[in-house]
Design an enzyme around this catalytic site. Sequence first.
Site, PDB file in Angstrom:
ATOM      1  CD  GLU A 214       5.521  53.024  44.511  1.00 46.44           C
ATOM      2  OE1 GLU A 214       4.896  53.010  45.586  1.00 46.44           O
ATOM      3  OE2 GLU A 214       6.763  52.881  44.451  1.00 46.44           O
ATOM      4  CD  GLU A 401       9.347  56.626  43.414  1.00 43.56           C
ATOM      5  OE1 GLU A 401       9.386  56.059  44.527  1.00 43.56           O
ATOM      6  OE2 GLU A 401       8.345  57.212  42.982  1.00 43.56           O
TER       7      GLU A 401
HETATM    8  C1  PNW Z   1       7.162  55.118  46.905  1.00 42.50           C
HETATM    9  N1  PNW Z   1       6.321  49.912  50.717  1.00 42.50           N
HETATM   10  O1  PNW Z   1       6.316  54.690  47.912  1.00 42.50           O
HETATM   11  C2  PNW Z   1       6.546  56.396  46.367  1.00 42.50           C
HETATM   12  O2  PNW Z   1       6.475  56.435  44.978  1.00 42.50           O
HETATM   13  C3  PNW Z   1       7.175  57.630  46.904  1.00 42.50           C
HETATM   14  O3  PNW Z   1       6.264  58.679  46.848  1.00 42.50           O
HETATM   15  C4  PNW Z   1       7.718  57.368  48.297  1.00 42.50           C
HETATM   16  O4  PNW Z   1       8.145  58.501  48.967  1.00 42.50           O
HETATM   17  C5  PNW Z   1       8.852  56.375  48.137  1.00 42.50           C
HETATM   18  O5  PNW Z   1       8.434  55.229  47.425  1.00 42.50           O
HETATM   19  C6  PNW Z   1       9.482  55.936  49.439  1.00 42.50           C
HETATM   20  O6  PNW Z   1       8.552  55.299  50.256  1.00 42.50           O
HETATM   21  C7  PNW Z   1       6.412  53.494  48.569  1.00 42.50           C
HETATM   22  O7  PNW Z   1       5.753  49.888  51.836  1.00 42.50           O
HETATM   23  C8  PNW Z   1       5.794  53.418  49.793  1.00 42.50           C
HETATM   24  O8  PNW Z   1       6.823  48.891  50.257  1.00 42.50           O
HETATM   25  C9  PNW Z   1       5.775  52.231  50.497  1.00 42.50           C
HETATM   26  C10 PNW Z   1       6.368  51.112  49.976  1.00 42.50           C
HETATM   27  C11 PNW Z   1       7.011  51.178  48.749  1.00 42.50           C
HETATM   28  C12 PNW Z   1       7.038  52.377  48.047  1.00 42.50           C
END
Ligand code: PNW
Length: 495
Positions: A214, A401
Amino acid sequence: MSQASGPADAVVSPQSVSTALPQPELTTPTVVVPVKRSNAPPGASKLGRGPRRRSYCFPRAFAWGVATAAAQIEGAAFEDGKGESIWDRFARVRKIDRPTVACDHYHRYRDDVALLGRLGIPNYRLSVAWPRIFPQGDGAPNPKGLEFYDRLIDALLENGVTPWVTLYHWDLPQALEDRGGWRVRATPQAFGRYAQLVVQRLGDRVKNWMSMNEVLRFVPCGYLYGCDAPGAKESAAVVNQIYHHALLAHGYAVEAVRELGGKRSRVGLVHNPPVPVPVTETATDITAARAEYLRETEQLMGPLYGGSYTASFLKRAGADAPKVEPGDLELISQKTDFLGLNVYFGEFVRRGSNGEAERIALPSQYPKADISWLNIVPQAMYWGIRHAREVYGVETVYITENGAPYVDQVLPNGEVHDLGRREYLRNHLISLHRAIHEGFDVRGYFLWSLLDNYEWAEGYAKRFGMVRVDYRTLQRIPKLSADWYAKVIEENCVI
Ligand code: PNW
């Protein structure tokens, strides 16, 4: 336009685009019960063999799995020689929950892997903590860090679980941040050396590699808005340079896997594009959604899949465009074996009255999971896959994911009936099935996450696990969704 035809209007010239999408063989439903005329519902006889009992079955070799990341579960933040990461520092300075203990997976990995085995989860996506391997980011490696991942990989293989390893899941060594972090070229270069060492060490047993997790989250949140570690707020020019360095790091990881990973090894990036979902599936709204997707993703996907920054990105960036050195774009655009897509939510888009793409704000009662940004849009699964193919010619995809946080209740009998999460997952799998049914080459799906864990700046309050973690006792309790997912995997169908 028919979905099964090629990406005729691909905007960036892709690596190589075949015109026909492969048609994966879907497994035949395991239960097809012919309905006898005598007890058939009215009209059932017209259906020939009667209703199919299984509508959503997956290709035979489909890879089912669960995902985690080192900093979110391992704990042991300062044990066995591990160096400080930017998350250890950021959480301490901001006085928010810290990843110091997390799920204590570093000490409990055997039990966690045994649980994977018991649930019958065939694939496990984990990440390696860079500061465990290079406590100072570079220089001398830490033998104890390498030994931990040796033990973990061996335990997975002994339990019949295939490892999928992410090299960078956000835990930059603080020592490198102190020397400029992702702002300077020395960091992707150090990452390249780290990737080489890890691939060399684990490559005899690990065949599936992911370079970076990401980029579209850790760069803006870490370096523009300051909401994630290291909490910086840099200028547009610096942020664009950081994106470029993250792409370079991906390139070095691909190179490391190609050189040192052995024949059957495969590598890809894990990407988190926003997913514009057309409000209606008509040519006008689909075109608008696609235009929005291109605008939001071209900074990364242009170099990765087209070998150059797009003209429209360079025009928007103007004087803030990144500095590119000779050879950078060749390194970045090396062919990969798949693209990992993290899919959580979508945004609705239509063609506005001025003919431009228009995002539609969600009404206040729109369904959400237990976190501000997670609007429940199962169609995002389908459109995330379709846009990647039609806009950039991406061929093979894994969903690396997908999941959602809910406030879980432990019932007096000890069970956790997390039906909110179960419905979320089930609806996303149905949307994924649609994409596969239409011929998109999706080879696997990883549920986020195995365990409740350290949700970055949100700390331990947000629970994404299919297994509950009691943070007082560190006990694990599989939730209803874990048992359900285990059966989905066993049947290879949505149940
Ligand atoms: C991902 N958003 O993070 C990460 O790859 C993980 O480590 C995390 O725990 C998981 O998704 C859940 O959040 C994100 O704000 C964090 O859109 C924030 C966002 C999307 C993905």
